[in-house]
Every structure is written in structure tokens, then in C-alpha cells.
Design an enzyme around this catalytic site. Sequence first.
Site, PDB file in Angstrom:
ATOM      1  N   GLU A  81       0.861  -1.175   0.000  1.00  9.42           N
ATOM      2  CA  GLU A  81       0.000   0.000   0.000  1.00  9.42           C
ATOM      3  C   GLU A  81       0.903   1.232   0.000  1.00  9.42           C
ATOM      4  O   GLU A  81       1.787   1.343   0.847  1.00  9.42           O
ATOM      5  CB  GLU A  81      -0.895   0.036   1.237  1.00  9.42           C
ATOM      6  CG  GLU A  81      -1.721  -1.224   1.473  1.00  9.42           C
ATOM      7  CD  GLU A  81      -2.265  -1.263   2.887  1.00  9.42           C
ATOM      8  OE1 GLU A  81      -2.905  -0.289   3.325  1.00  9.42           O
ATOM      9  OE2 GLU A  81      -2.017  -2.272   3.570  1.00  9.42           O
TER      10      GLU A  81
ATOM     11  N   GLU B  92       0.895   5.410   0.074  1.00 10.88           N
ATOM     12  CA  GLU B  92       0.313   6.746   0.127  1.00 10.88           C
ATOM     13  C   GLU B  92       1.287   7.683  -0.584  1.00 10.88           C
ATOM     14  O   GLU B  92       2.405   7.894  -0.105  1.00 10.88           O
ATOM     15  CB  GLU B  92       0.121   7.190   1.579  1.00 10.88           C
ATOM     16  CG  GLU B  92      -0.870   6.358   2.366  1.00 10.88           C
ATOM     17  CD  GLU B  92      -0.944   6.815   3.822  1.00 10.88           C
ATOM     18  OE1 GLU B  92      -0.966   8.032   4.057  1.00 10.88           O
ATOM     19  OE2 GLU B  92      -0.971   5.940   4.703  1.00 10.88           O
TER      20      GLU B  92
ATOM     21  N   TYR C 143      -7.699   4.991  -3.766  1.00  9.92           N
ATOM     22  CA  TYR C 143      -8.611   5.725  -2.885  1.00  9.92           C
ATOM     23  C   TYR C 143      -7.904   6.886  -2.203  1.00  9.92           C
ATOM     24  O   TYR C 143      -6.693   7.057  -2.326  1.00  9.92           O
ATOM     25  CB  TYR C 143      -9.225   4.791  -1.850  1.00  9.92           C
ATOM     26  CG  TYR C 143      -8.246   4.087  -0.930  1.00  9.92           C
ATOM     27  CD1 TYR C 143      -8.182   4.381   0.426  1.00  9.92           C
ATOM     28  CD2 TYR C 143      -7.397   3.079  -1.412  1.00  9.92           C
ATOM     29  CE1 TYR C 143      -7.310   3.716   1.277  1.00  9.92           C
ATOM     30  CE2 TYR C 143      -6.532   2.411  -0.571  1.00  9.92           C
ATOM     31  CZ  TYR C 143      -6.490   2.739   0.770  1.00  9.92           C
ATOM     32  OH  TYR C 143      -5.615   2.083   1.594  1.00  9.92           O
TER      33      TYR C 143
ATOM     34  N   ASP D  49      -6.837   8.497   1.307  1.00  9.37           N
ATOM     35  CA  ASP D  49      -6.618   8.105   2.695  1.00  9.37           C
ATOM     36  C   ASP D  49      -5.696   9.119   3.362  1.00  9.37           C
ATOM     37  O   ASP D  49      -4.573   9.343   2.916  1.00  9.37           O
ATOM     38  CB  ASP D  49      -5.995   6.704   2.759  1.00  9.37           C
ATOM     39  CG  ASP D  49      -5.916   6.185   4.180  1.00  9.37           C
ATOM     40  OD1 ASP D  49      -6.936   6.246   4.892  1.00  9.37           O
ATOM     41  OD2 ASP D  49      -4.829   5.727   4.583  1.00  9.37           O
TER      42      ASP D  49
ATOM     43  N   GLU E 284      -3.967   6.936  -2.385  1.00  8.38           N
ATOM     44  CA  GLU E 284      -3.320   5.686  -1.982  1.00  8.38           C
ATOM     45  C   GLU E 284      -3.672   4.568  -2.958  1.00  8.38           C
ATOM     46  O   GLU E 284      -4.829   4.383  -3.336  1.00  8.38           O
ATOM     47  CB  GLU E 284      -3.737   5.284  -0.562  1.00  8.38           C
ATOM     48  CG  GLU E 284      -3.099   3.977  -0.098  1.00  8.38           C
ATOM     49  CD  GLU E 284      -3.130   3.784   1.405  1.00  8.38           C
ATOM     50  OE1 GLU E 284      -2.889   2.642   1.846  1.00  8.38           O
ATOM     51  OE2 GLU E 284      -3.371   4.756   2.139  1.00  8.38           O
TER      52      GLU E 284
END
Length: 491
Positions: free
Chosen positions: A6, A8, A84, A86, A91
Site C-alpha cells: 500500500e 500513500e 482511494y 486516505d 493511496e
Amino acid sequence: MIFGTETEYGISTPTHPTLSPIITSTHAVVAFSQGQGARWDFSAEHPLRDSRGFDLKRYRTVPVVDPNALNIANVVLENGGRFYVDHAHPEYSSPETTNPYQALVYDAAGDHILRTAVERVAAFTSRNHSILDHHDPCPPLKIYKNNVDGKGASYGSHENYLYHRTTDFDTLAQALIPFFVARQIICGAGRVGKGEHGETPGYQISQRADYIEQEISLETTLNRGIINTRDEPHARTTTYGRLHVINGDATMAHHSTLLKLGMTGLIIDAIEAGTDFRDLQLANPVAEFRNVSYDLTLTHPLTLVDGRHLTALEILAEYHNRVTPDHLIHPLWHTIMTDLKTGGWQACANRLDWCAKYALITSYLNRGLTITDPKIQLIDLQYSDIDPAKSLYHALVRNHRMETIAPEAEILAAATNPPEDTRAYFRGKLIHHIPHLIDAANWEAVTVFGHTIPMPEVTTHTKQQTDPLLDLLPDNIPAFIATLNNNGMVN
């Protein structure tokens, strides 16, 4: 072993520096999906459930961005991943993969997805149009794959590893802490400045080191731990746990990313097989996390609980000696360690992020600039720019000064095609064929036309298993639904 990442991404609007990053991140996600992505189903998410046996949801303090507040800002991707907003960042979560090489490819594919999002935002803006209701067109976006904003904030690049629930979590945590402290010398992204605000001049190996405050913690945005205890496997809860790693850097270099994932996977396998790492426990791992990051000579002696002193390289060598060798990660791990030991950071400037960035910085320091010069800070930022025309990392690749592992064509294909050997395949292909019929989706289930398809096992719903069913789409929806029901695939 199942892998996932993941990221960001850092986001900015140079022409409108005060514009809210929540707004700009939402522009990016919505422009990318253009209303075609499936709604994300949050019902299976429990971010405050702790692997140590308790749930802090009644004490919720972590800010949560409502995905519907500014339009659809949380979508499932054709490659089976997720894109999305975040914590005021765009992210990207990669789909589930079964080996570290595949995980590297899908992690790098996120950069392509973000670049496409930037291009689509620009296309709307060129027509003086905003894809968000009641908002002005979005100014040009800049996206960075880094972990600090230079103003005291850090944002995450997380790794995920599925392990068996029978594995004792405390044993897993204690075995991994010394490794996580030491591994940054291979997978650090490099950073100008020391301290959360970069208030102390200098260069360090890791971007996250100054933000690690505890050994073990549930938090991800404050009081961050070397080990994160979130108990959210996104799979059959009685069978699996998911180790959610938040202490690592966002890496551009293929060797850094591959080894970050591959070394950790091999060690988790060894822990589950009963290998003992208790003799490597550190006396003060939180302090040593910074000590290792600040030591560019790689000679800092870490103090172990038993009184011995080992360098980060020596600790990594102990782990390397105790894992089961594989054909890719184990020899590459050994080569990098040997090169760092014999040639220092210079020997790996063509493979590791922190070394490559420091080589660029050193060339300017040798010309008379100081480490506090704004040009040096700009190098730090431009290295992580995902725009190939602006990125110093991509410039190194073009000039054959940075080695890559995965072909660019394979990475590009991964941005729109899911892995074939996990449930991500079925999820991604449904998004490709019938996004308008998907009511909601998450890692564990997809709801199609009112029918929920559970997928608690990660290695089911693969290409081999589902292609005959997917061949009915998009033209024969009734037969598709009937087959789902006949095969007992829906709740």
C-alpha cells in the site's frame, strides 16, 4: 506466502500550494475512475482490532475520510487492486500476489496508475471542467513516491504478509524487530535532514526512521511501532493473520523493493517453520532504528540484549544464514550485503535507492554546496517524482546508472491486468467486464447484481478456476448469475 503493498503518495499543486490535499487527492481518484469503478465495501474492515486480542474501535481517534464526502473516492481497479483517498493522500493498494517478484511488479504498477490519474485530471482542467461537483477545476498535480513532506508529516508505504493464525504473534514480532531495524540499509529510500521536521542537517538512510516511536503499536499515524498489531487479515480470520508492516520506505529501485518484500517473506517462513531468532533481540530497538539510519558507514554497533554488539550488516547476515534459500532472493540478498560490506554505499549506487540518491547529492557536495542548500533538498524530492520526464530516479535508469529487474512492459501491463493465481483475478476481471453491475467490492467479497460472492481464501477464484465463468461476460449476464447460484458461489 501472500504479498501486497500500500502506497500513500505525496501530492502537491505547485501553482496553488494552499489547496487542500484531500480535494486534490479526490480529483485524482475520481478522474482516474470517471465513475466506472465499484464502490468499496468497508463492512469487512476492522482497523482498530489488535492482534494481541482486543479491539479499540470504541476509542477511535484515527481520522477517517468519508469516501462519499466529495464524490466516489474509493474504487476497485481492473488489476484487482484499490485506489482511494486516505489521510489526504491518494493511496494505491496492490492486488494480492504470491511471490515477491510479482509483488514488485504490481507495486511499480501503482506509479503508472497515478500518472494516468494526473493526465486525466489535466484533461478535465484543459476543458475548464471539474469532475467534482461544486469545485473548481483542479490545478496541475505533482505526485511523489516518498514518505515525508518536509514539514514534520510522514505518510506510509505499507507491506502486507499473510501468515498462519497458529503462529504466535509475539514470537513473530520479537523475531522480526531486529531485522526491521537492520534491513533499512538495503531498502531505505534516503532522506535529506534528520528529525521529524528535518531540523538537523545531514543525510540518512531511511525516511521513516525518525517517525518510529515504539516497539509495538496499533497506531499508524502517531505513536508508530516497529511492529504494527492491526488484526485485519482480509481472509478467513480463523485461519490467517496479516502482518501489516508500516516501518518501511516507499522505494523506487527494483532491488530495494524486491529485497524489502522477499527478505521479509523468507524470514516469516522461517519463523513459521520454527527457526529461533531470540538471540538477536536488541536492547533498545527504537533508538537503534535511528542510529542505523544515521550511520552511512554501516559500522554502527547495535547493542543486543545479551550484551553483544553487531552491525546492521552482521545482523542481516545472521538472518540470511538461517532462512531457507530460494533461487532469487537469497543469492541477491547475499550479493548486496557483500557489496555494501566491501564497497560501502558507493558499490550499490546502481541498485539501492538511498545509495543512488546519496551519490547524486555527493556530486553536488563535491562542487561546494552544503547539505542545507535548497538544491540538495530539491534532489531529495525530485528523485521520487513519478513523472519520468522530471524524476531523477528515472533519469538514472535511462542513463543506465540504475539497474532494473522487471521489464517496463510487464509493469505497464500489471496496471490493467490482475494476477492470475489469486482471487484478485476474478475481482479485476469483473471490474473490467461489468463495473456497472457491481454493487460493492472489497478484498474478501464482490457483490454483483445483488448477489454476494465470498472469497475468504486468497488463492481461489484464479484464472484457471474462473475463466469459463467469465467467458459469459459481458453478454450473458443471466447465465452468469445462474451459474453462480448453481455452483454455490454466492451467499
